[in-house]
Design a protein around this motif. Structure first.
Motif, PDB file in Angstrom:
ATOM      1  N   ASP A   1      -5.377   1.694  -8.009  1.00 19.56           N
ATOM      2  CA  ASP A   1      -5.667   2.807  -7.121  1.00 19.56           C
ATOM      3  C   ASP A   1      -6.885   2.440  -6.271  1.00 19.56           C
ATOM      4  O   ASP A   1      -7.440   1.348  -6.389  1.00 19.56           O
ATOM      5  N   ARG A   2      -7.272   3.349  -5.389  1.00 20.68           N
ATOM      6  CA  ARG A   2      -8.367   3.061  -4.455  1.00 20.68           C
ATOM      7  C   ARG A   2      -9.655   2.715  -5.193  1.00 20.68           C
ATOM      8  O   ARG A   2     -10.386   1.790  -4.792  1.00 20.68           O
ATOM      9  N   THR A   3      -9.939   3.444  -6.272  1.00 23.59           N
ATOM     10  CA  THR A   3     -11.147   3.186  -7.058  1.00 23.59           C
ATOM     11  C   THR A   3     -11.129   1.773  -7.622  1.00 23.59           C
ATOM     12  O   THR A   3     -12.118   1.038  -7.553  1.00 23.59           O
TER      13      THR A   3
ATOM     14  N   LEU B   1       0.842  -1.190   0.000  1.00 20.12           N
ATOM     15  CA  LEU B   1       0.000   0.000   0.000  1.00 20.12           C
ATOM     16  C   LEU B   1       0.881   1.246   0.000  1.00 20.12           C
ATOM     17  O   LEU B   1       1.864   1.319   0.744  1.00 20.12           O
TER      18      LEU B   1
ATOM     19  N   LEU C   1      -7.760   1.762   3.744  1.00 24.06           N
ATOM     20  CA  LEU C   1      -7.245   1.138   2.527  1.00 24.06           C
ATOM     21  C   LEU C   1      -6.816  -0.296   2.813  1.00 24.06           C
ATOM     22  O   LEU C   1      -7.055  -1.198   2.000  1.00 24.06           O
TER      23      LEU C   1
ATOM     24  N   SER D   1      -7.442   7.077   6.605  1.00 30.85           N
ATOM     25  CA  SER D   1      -7.661   6.678   5.215  1.00 30.85           C
ATOM     26  C   SER D   1      -6.767   5.498   4.846  1.00 30.85           C
ATOM     27  O   SER D   1      -7.196   4.580   4.131  1.00 30.85           O
TER      28      SER D   1
ATOM     29  N   ASP E   1      -3.527   4.959  -2.434  1.00 26.30           N
ATOM     30  CA  ASP E   1      -4.716   5.447  -1.722  1.00 26.30           C
ATOM     31  C   ASP E   1      -5.269   6.724  -2.339  1.00 26.30           C
ATOM     32  O   ASP E   1      -5.480   7.716  -1.661  1.00 26.30           O
ATOM     33  N   ASN E   2      -5.463   6.712  -3.617  1.00 23.96           N
ATOM     34  CA  ASN E   2      -6.140   7.812  -4.298  1.00 23.96           C
ATOM     35  C   ASN E   2      -6.376   7.395  -5.735  1.00 23.96           C
ATOM     36  O   ASN E   2      -5.798   6.413  -6.212  1.00 23.96           O
ATOM     37  N   THR E   3      -7.208   8.136  -6.428  1.00 23.73           N
ATOM     38  CA  THR E   3      -7.447   7.845  -7.838  1.00 23.73           C
ATOM     39  C   THR E   3      -6.290   8.390  -8.654  1.00 23.73           C
ATOM     40  O   THR E   3      -5.945   9.563  -8.555  1.00 23.73           O
TER      41      THR E   3
ATOM     42  N   LYS F   1     -14.515   8.707  -0.185  1.00 26.46           N
ATOM     43  CA  LYS F   1     -13.932   8.558  -1.528  1.00 26.46           C
ATOM     44  C   LYS F   1     -14.646   7.466  -2.329  1.00 26.46           C
ATOM     45  O   LYS F   1     -14.021   6.759  -3.120  1.00 26.46           O
TER      46      LYS F   1
END
Length: 429
Positions: free
Chosen positions: A102-104, A12, A30, A26, A81-83, A268
């Motif tokens: 990514d997170r998405t 991660l 994750l 966050s 941990d983000n798009t 998110k």
């Protein structure tokens, strides 16, 4: 269930640029998402910097560190941990020589694993293709160099040609999926109207994922609902259930209500998923009452409530009356027994503590202003019979020589309005 040796090990990666107040939380979430996606967290790396690298998201030095740590801990995938933008995914994949998510992407994987009904599978596929499409198009420039010569506009590269074909196939499939979902949505609307005609109040359970919505539904079904085969999956895991479930709750006092269990919310939550699941999520907009379930044992419960409030506002359900349920009091030290405070209740659903009190609160709200009444409506006053059938719950009905006799649960204003037609409480033999 997958064997332990088959579980994918992931590294991660997070970037803290100071914009997110709950960054550490966050990252914890994750890790929970990775677990829900049947992945094992092999390690975590965080970069704290104000600047976001447009090409690689994290700095070039940190990319080298991630690559070395991934080899050291045996990671098979790297999850951010983000798009990420399409170019960032492409560049990171090339530099790390590992699959990059990514997170998405991770949430989409979870939804794909959890989808059971035809509607959920269609919604997940739609969201996934919508996620893939811009990333596919973003590779066009790189792939077009595979076969082009001399910069000729007419001599398209083989890579670009294949990419264009893939893009058209995806767009066509998205169009097909939308048509199928429209048909499913029409069927959902028909069922919704049918339930609406019964005038039985609808109560929707909402809240952050893994707060205990399914547990509360199952306990109510065990007490006053249908057979145990009608219970829903409850598991200590993010997004354990995706499908909206509706169950009838009959407490024996002629005050039934429909209980709706909805998909949980999360910070998110990818916009594509909200859009794809909108027809399912919008079920809450038709509720007479929302019961927001809060994991009171989570120290971040207030932030989770804010996420729920924002999601409800986005769906247009922010003004529906609510009961706030502070669940899992058995797991925290702040309160030790069930307690009601206005429209709030502290309880432990898994232990059955506070369940009866919650049900009474629900009935008091959804049946406020309601009363039972018996009417004998002459046949020449058919419009009144039609009105009562449309605007009240018909408990009993009988066609007699002198008119339609009915026992209904209606608003007290209607009971007063048609008091001239009030009849005895017993049915005529």
């Amino acid at each position: 269930m997958r064997e332990e040796d088959d579980i994918t090990r992931v590294l991660l990666v997070g970037l803290d640029n100071g914009e997110e107040q709950e960054f550490d939380r966050s990252m914890e979430e994750l890790a929970s998402l990775a677990e829900a996606a049947c992945k094992q967290v092999a390690g975590i790396i965080v970069q704290r910097t104000e600047a976001v690298n447009k090409a690689l998201y994290i700095g070039t030095g940190k990319v080298k560190e991630v690559r070395e740590y991934a080899q050291e801990c045996g990671a098979e995938e790297v999850v951010f941990d983000n798009t990420l933008t399409p170019s960032q995914v492409r560049n990171l994949g090339r530099e790390l020589e590992l699959p990059v998510l990514d997170r998405t992407n991770l949430i989409l994987d979870i939804f794909a694993l959890r989808a059971r009904t035809r509607e959920a599978k269609l919604q997940v596929e739609t969201a996934r293709l919508q996620y893939i499409l811009p990333r596919l198009v973003g590779m066009r420039e790189n792939l077009s160099r595979q076969g082009g010569t001399g910069g000729s506009m007419s001599n398209r590269g083989a890579g670009e040609t294949k990419l264009e074909l893939d893009r058209r196939k995806i767009e066509h499939r998205i169009s097909e999926l939308r048509k199928e979902l429209e048909n499913v949505a029409r069927g959902r609307e028909t069922m919704r109207k049918k339930r609406g005609r019964s005038k039985v109040p609808k109560v929707a359970l909402v809240g952050y994922t893994n707060a205990g919505k399914s547990t509360i539904m199952n306990r109510m079904v065990d007490l006053y609902g249908e057979s145990k085969e009608k219970t829903v999956l409850e598991k200590d895991m993010l997004f354990a259930t995706l499908e909206t479930q509706v169950r009838s709750i009959h407490t024996g006092d002629r005050k039934p209500f429909l209980l709706v269990d909805t998909v949980g919310f999360i910070r998110k939550l990818p916009h594509g998923l909200v859009k794809a699941f909108r027809s399912t999520l919008e079920e809450v907009c038709y509720a007479d009452l929302l019961v927001q379930i809060v994991d009171f044992s989570d120290e971040h419960y207030r932030e989770q409530m804010a996420v729920t409030a924002d999601t409800l506002m986005e769906l247009g359900a922010g003004d529906i009356p609510q009961i706030i349920v502070y669940n899992k009091i058995d797991k925290c030290k702040r309160i030790h027994q069930s307690e009601k405070r206005g429209n709030q209740i502290y309880m432990a659903a898994s232990q059955g503590v506070g369940l009866e009190e919650l049900i009474e609160m629900i009935k008091d709200i959804v049946y406020a202003g309601q009363e039972e009444a018996c009417f004998l409506i002459p046949y020449e006053n058919g419009s009144i019979s039609s009105y009562l059938m449309e605007n009240s719950a018909i408990l009993e009905q009988e066609y007699r020589e002198d008119g339609v006799w009915m026992r209904v649960s209606c608003h007290r204003n209607d009971a007063e309005k048609y008091s001239a037609f009030r009849s005895g409480t017993g049915r005529k033999n």
